[in-house]
Motif scaffolding. Structure first.
Motif, PDB file in Angstrom:
ATOM      1  N   UNK A 305       2.143 -15.698  -0.013  1.00  0.00           N
ATOM      2  CA  UNK A 305       2.923 -16.920  -0.190  1.00  0.00           C
ATOM      3  C   UNK A 305       2.008 -18.121  -0.391  1.00  0.00           C
ATOM      4  N   UNK A 306       2.614 -19.238  -0.798  1.00  0.00           N
ATOM      5  CA  UNK A 306       1.840 -20.472  -0.965  1.00  0.00           C
ATOM      6  C   UNK A 306       1.296 -20.967   0.368  1.00  0.00           C
ATOM      7  N   UNK A 307       2.068 -20.760   1.459  1.00  0.00           N
ATOM      8  CA  UNK A 307       1.612 -21.180   2.785  1.00  0.00           C
ATOM      9  C   UNK A 307       0.513 -20.243   3.275  1.00  0.00           C
ATOM     10  N   UNK A 308      -0.575 -20.798   3.712  1.00  0.00           N
ATOM     11  CA  UNK A 308      -1.744 -20.019   4.110  1.00  0.00           C
ATOM     12  C   UNK A 308      -1.400 -19.003   5.194  1.00  0.00           C
ATOM     13  N   UNK A 309      -1.798 -17.763   4.961  1.00  0.00           N
ATOM     14  CA  UNK A 309      -1.628 -16.720   5.968  1.00  0.00           C
ATOM     15  C   UNK A 309      -0.328 -15.962   5.887  1.00  0.00           C
ATOM     16  N   UNK A 310       0.652 -16.437   5.119  1.00  0.00           N
ATOM     17  CA  UNK A 310       1.949 -15.760   5.038  1.00  0.00           C
ATOM     18  C   UNK A 310       1.930 -14.725   3.914  1.00  0.00           C
ATOM     19  N   UNK A 311       2.289 -13.487   4.270  1.00  0.00           N
ATOM     20  CA  UNK A 311       2.310 -12.413   3.285  1.00  0.00           C
ATOM     21  C   UNK A 311       3.560 -11.569   3.487  1.00  0.00           C
ATOM     22  N   UNK A 312       4.233 -11.288   2.394  1.00  0.00           N
ATOM     23  CA  UNK A 312       5.382 -10.381   2.401  1.00  0.00           C
ATOM     24  C   UNK A 312       4.911  -9.074   1.790  1.00  0.00           C
ATOM     25  N   UNK A 313       4.820  -8.039   2.609  1.00  0.00           N
ATOM     26  CA  UNK A 313       4.181  -6.791   2.207  1.00  0.00           C
ATOM     27  C   UNK A 313       5.203  -5.729   1.802  1.00  0.00           C
ATOM     28  N   UNK A 314       4.695  -4.613   1.331  1.00  0.00           N
ATOM     29  CA  UNK A 314       5.547  -3.476   0.973  1.00  0.00           C
ATOM     30  C   UNK A 314       6.309  -2.977   2.207  1.00  0.00           C
ATOM     31  N   UNK A 315       5.633  -2.931   3.351  1.00  0.00           N
ATOM     32  CA  UNK A 315       6.316  -2.518   4.584  1.00  0.00           C
ATOM     33  C   UNK A 315       7.430  -3.489   4.939  1.00  0.00           C
ATOM     34  N   UNK A 316       7.184  -4.793   4.760  1.00  0.00           N
ATOM     35  CA  UNK A 316       8.229  -5.789   5.009  1.00  0.00           C
ATOM     36  C   UNK A 316       9.423  -5.566   4.081  1.00  0.00           C
ATOM     37  N   UNK A 317       9.153  -5.236   2.822  1.00  0.00           N
ATOM     38  CA  UNK A 317      10.228  -5.025   1.852  1.00  0.00           C
ATOM     39  C   UNK A 317      11.123  -3.864   2.273  1.00  0.00           C
ATOM     40  N   UNK A 318      10.511  -2.781   2.733  1.00  0.00           N
ATOM     41  CA  UNK A 318      11.314  -1.627   3.161  1.00  0.00           C
ATOM     42  C   UNK A 318      12.215  -2.001   4.334  1.00  0.00           C
ATOM     43  N   UNK A 319      11.677  -2.743   5.302  1.00  0.00           N
ATOM     44  CA  UNK A 319      12.461  -3.103   6.480  1.00  0.00           C
ATOM     45  C   UNK A 319      13.515  -4.164   6.152  1.00  0.00           C
ATOM     46  N   UNK A 320      13.191  -5.079   5.230  1.00  0.00           N
ATOM     47  CA  UNK A 320      14.196  -6.069   4.830  1.00  0.00           C
ATOM     48  C   UNK A 320      15.349  -5.388   4.100  1.00  0.00           C
ATOM     49  N   UNK A 346      -9.231  -1.939 -12.046  1.00  0.00           N
ATOM     50  CA  UNK A 346      -9.589  -0.696 -11.364  1.00  0.00           C
ATOM     51  C   UNK A 346      -9.901  -0.937  -9.889  1.00  0.00           C
ATOM     52  N   UNK A 347     -10.259  -2.176  -9.565  1.00  0.00           N
ATOM     53  CA  UNK A 347     -10.583  -2.512  -8.172  1.00  0.00           C
ATOM     54  C   UNK A 347      -9.609  -3.584  -7.695  1.00  0.00           C
ATOM     55  N   UNK A 348      -8.485  -3.181  -7.075  1.00  0.00           N
ATOM     56  CA  UNK A 348      -7.448  -4.142  -6.674  1.00  0.00           C
ATOM     57  C   UNK A 348      -7.992  -5.204  -5.726  1.00  0.00           C
ATOM     58  N   UNK A 349      -7.517  -6.427  -5.924  1.00  0.00           N
ATOM     59  CA  UNK A 349      -7.879  -7.545  -5.063  1.00  0.00           C
ATOM     60  C   UNK A 349      -6.703  -7.890  -4.158  1.00  0.00           C
ATOM     61  N   UNK A 350      -6.981  -8.188  -2.899  1.00  0.00           N
ATOM     62  CA  UNK A 350      -5.937  -8.613  -1.975  1.00  0.00           C
ATOM     63  C   UNK A 350      -6.227 -10.031  -1.505  1.00  0.00           C
ATOM     64  N   UNK A 351      -5.163 -10.720  -1.066  1.00  0.00           N
ATOM     65  CA  UNK A 351      -5.315 -12.085  -0.594  1.00  0.00           C
ATOM     66  C   UNK A 351      -5.351 -13.121  -1.696  1.00  0.00           C
ATOM     67  N   UNK A 352      -5.143 -12.704  -2.945  1.00  0.00           N
ATOM     68  CA  UNK A 352      -5.213 -13.623  -4.070  1.00  0.00           C
ATOM     69  C   UNK A 352      -3.826 -14.203  -4.356  1.00  0.00           C
ATOM     70  N   UNK A 358       0.745  -9.958  -6.976  1.00  0.00           N
ATOM     71  CA  UNK A 358       1.224 -10.227  -5.621  1.00  0.00           C
ATOM     72  C   UNK A 358       0.112 -10.560  -4.619  1.00  0.00           C
ATOM     73  N   UNK A 359      -1.083 -10.026  -4.828  1.00  0.00           N
ATOM     74  CA  UNK A 359      -2.154 -10.254  -3.874  1.00  0.00           C
ATOM     75  C   UNK A 359      -2.110  -9.358  -2.651  1.00  0.00           C
TER      76      UNK A 359
END
Length: 540
Positions: A305-320, A346-352, A358-359
């Motif tokens: 998300x735009x707000x620092x530290x907030x992430x909506x993950x694949x696990x969150x999607x399943x539970x939502x 080939x080398x996925x980036x996270x936190x982006x 999605x990051x």
């Protein structure tokens, strides 16, 4: 200490005995009439609840449906009309706002008028293609950027026309009003918007075209803000028939959300549910817990998300998705389909944080595929055979009129780079990669891995595209007797060309795409083509 109703009844004085009189007997006819009346009342009340309607006509969806937002003006253009790029059948197209120089003129993101969006983005053709596949395009007004129509357009009649124009153009049966930021705090704009949308609903209803209206608002962990509550009240007071309130469950900006995004989202939805129940009841409309859930939507921001530290993950999607199913929430969206892919190659980036990925760790379209299993969601299907003409005649034969085609007619001898658009047999196609000699419309060409992907049918009233010059100035006309050296520029057919190498008596091709073996390089392009300078970026 409060006194309960039961305590009040226990302290009530006993009634004095009244003179007795003979009990009245009920005839069989009276009994029959009484039973019929009671049955009608009971059935009517049950049907009112079962249908989820009120006297004011507020409606609800039958079951959870997933339709993601698409950032229409973002470059590169997202092919939401293709089942391979959009596994579900419907999308929310964002966002229609005021044209900066003309506040009562609707535009996409402030960049393109509706007509310009047809020319530069093929939006008419792409929405028609989506409908051909059983899907629908929902028009979303407002958003984070640009000026919402009701803010700048103060004329009631012109505001109604501004809302109606994209609804009619894209045959929308549902719209979304995304009100946030300064627009949400503008009480006068809120009143104008509510009055205009109520008028739009009445006009379309008179034409037997009911319009569903969702109001999308920011929320905190405690639900709607005070300004959001006021916006809903204004809509209901104007007798807008709201399909529901869609909570933007994203960018909370709190440590709690950074630590537990899913928990914060669920708390926000539960609080919004209680507020919706109260708002509908205060407006004298049907209410109740189940009914309120049927008028709540949820829209997370996929990944970082735009707000620092907030992430909506694949696990969150399943539970939502499970939470939505339990509560009977009828609408789930996401910002955005453009972002439903991992960052990096080939080398996925996270936190982006990006508009086009999605990051977080995911596979392409994984969020969409999770939500596509919600019970009311329709998956996209391939277009009907009639909507995309299959190649049944020689590749050199075309029924297309160049003067009425928004892109060049496909030529078997031309080499088409990735992204180039052509017209063939009444359909617009876009090259998936470099190809030559493979006609669009053939089974091999139109497969998800084929060289051509359908954009949509050629819109009625289309005209030949006007070339965009990439070089300014006046150049001498090409002459068959002159000798030209590398870098020299000429004009041919009113368009500029530049010599790739020494040439004599070889005229410019005069068509796009050009032949790489030609000594002349075109210094022009067409609207919407790869490298087109008229394409403008977007964002929420």
């Amino acid at each position: 200490m409060a006194v309960t109703q039961k305590q009040r009844e226990s302290h009530r004085p006993a009634a004095q005995a009244a003179p007795t009189e003979p009990a009245r007997e009920l005839s069989p006819l009276r009994v029959t009439v009484l039973v019929a009346v009671l049955a009608a009342l009971l059935f009517g009340g049950w049907k009112l609840i079962a249908d989820g309607t009120s006297a004011a006509g507020a409606t609800s969806d039958a079951s959870p449906v997933y339709a993601p937002y698409v950032d229409v003006t973002l470059t590169p253009t997202y092919p939401f009309q293709l089942p391979s790029a959009n596994p579900v059948s419907s999308v929310y197209l964002g966002f229609v706002v005021s044209q900066p120089s003309q506040p009562c003129t609707p535009s996409w993101g402030g960049y393109y008028t509706l007509g310009e969006a047809e020319q530069a983005l093929d939006l008419d053709a792409r929405t028609a293609q989506l409908r051909a596949q059983g899907g629908s395009a929902v028009v979303s007004f407002g958003g984070q950027q640009g000026e919402e129509l009701a803010v700048g357009c103060t004329s009631p009649s012109r505001l109604v026309r501004a809302y109606l124009a994209p609804i009619r153009r894209y045959r929308a049966s549902t719209i979304d009003l995304d009100v946030e930021g300064a627009a949400l705090a503008d009480r006068a704009a809120n009143a104008r918007r509510a009055a205009a949308i109520a008028t739009v609903q009445r006009q379309l209803a008179a034409q037997h075209r009911p319009l569903r209206v969702w109001l999308t608002l920011p929320v905190s962990g405690q639900g709607l803000t005070a300004e959001g509550l006021a916006a809903v009240r204004t809509m209901l007071a104007a007798h807008v028939k709201l399909a529901g309130v869609n909570a933007m469950t994203m960018d909370f900006g709190t440590p709690e959300a950074a630590a537990d995004m899913l928990g914060t989202i669920e708390h926000a939805l539960e609080a919004t549910h209680a507020q919706v129940q109260s708002l509908w009841r205060a407006a004298g409309l049907q209410s109740g817990s189940a009914f309120a859930w049927e008028h709540v939507g949820a829209t997370p921001m996929l990944g970082v998300n735009d707000s620092t530290g907030e992430r909506f993950t694949i696990a969150d999607a399943r539970q939502l998705a499970a939470f939505v199913g339990r509560q009977g929430i009828p609408r789930v969206s996401a910002w955005s389909l453009n972002r439903d892919t991992p960052c990096g190659g080939a080398f996925p980036k996270t936190g982006e944080l990006s508009n086009t990925c999605s990051g977080v760790r995911q596979t392409p379209l994984q969020f969409t595929r999770i939500f596509s299993h919600l019970s009311g969601t329709k998956t996209a299907r391939q277009p009907a055979a009639a909507s995309i003409p299959q190649q049944t005649q020689p590749a050199t034969v075309s029924t297309d009129n160049p003067a009425k085609s928004p892109y060049p007619i496909w030529r078997p001898t031309a080499a088409y780079p990735d992204g180039f658009k052509v017209v063939w047999q009444g359909q617009i196609y876009q090259a998936s990669w470099w190809s030559q000699g493979t006609p669009p419309g053939s089974a091999a060409a139109d497969s998800p891995t084929g060289p051509w992907q359908p954009v949509g049918p050629v819109p009625s009233g289309s005209r030949a595209p006007r070339p965009i010059r990439l070089a300014s100035g006046h150049f001498p006309h090409w002459s068959p007797t002159a000798v030209y050296h590398q870098g020299q520029r000429v004009s041919f057919g009113g368009l500029p060309y530049q010599a790739r190498w020494y040439t004599h008596a070889e005229q410019p091709l005069g068509e796009l795409p050009d032949d790489p073996a030609s000594p002349w390089e075109p210094l022009y392009t067409y609207p919407g083509e790869p490298g087109d300078p008229s394409l403008k970026g977007g964002g929420k």
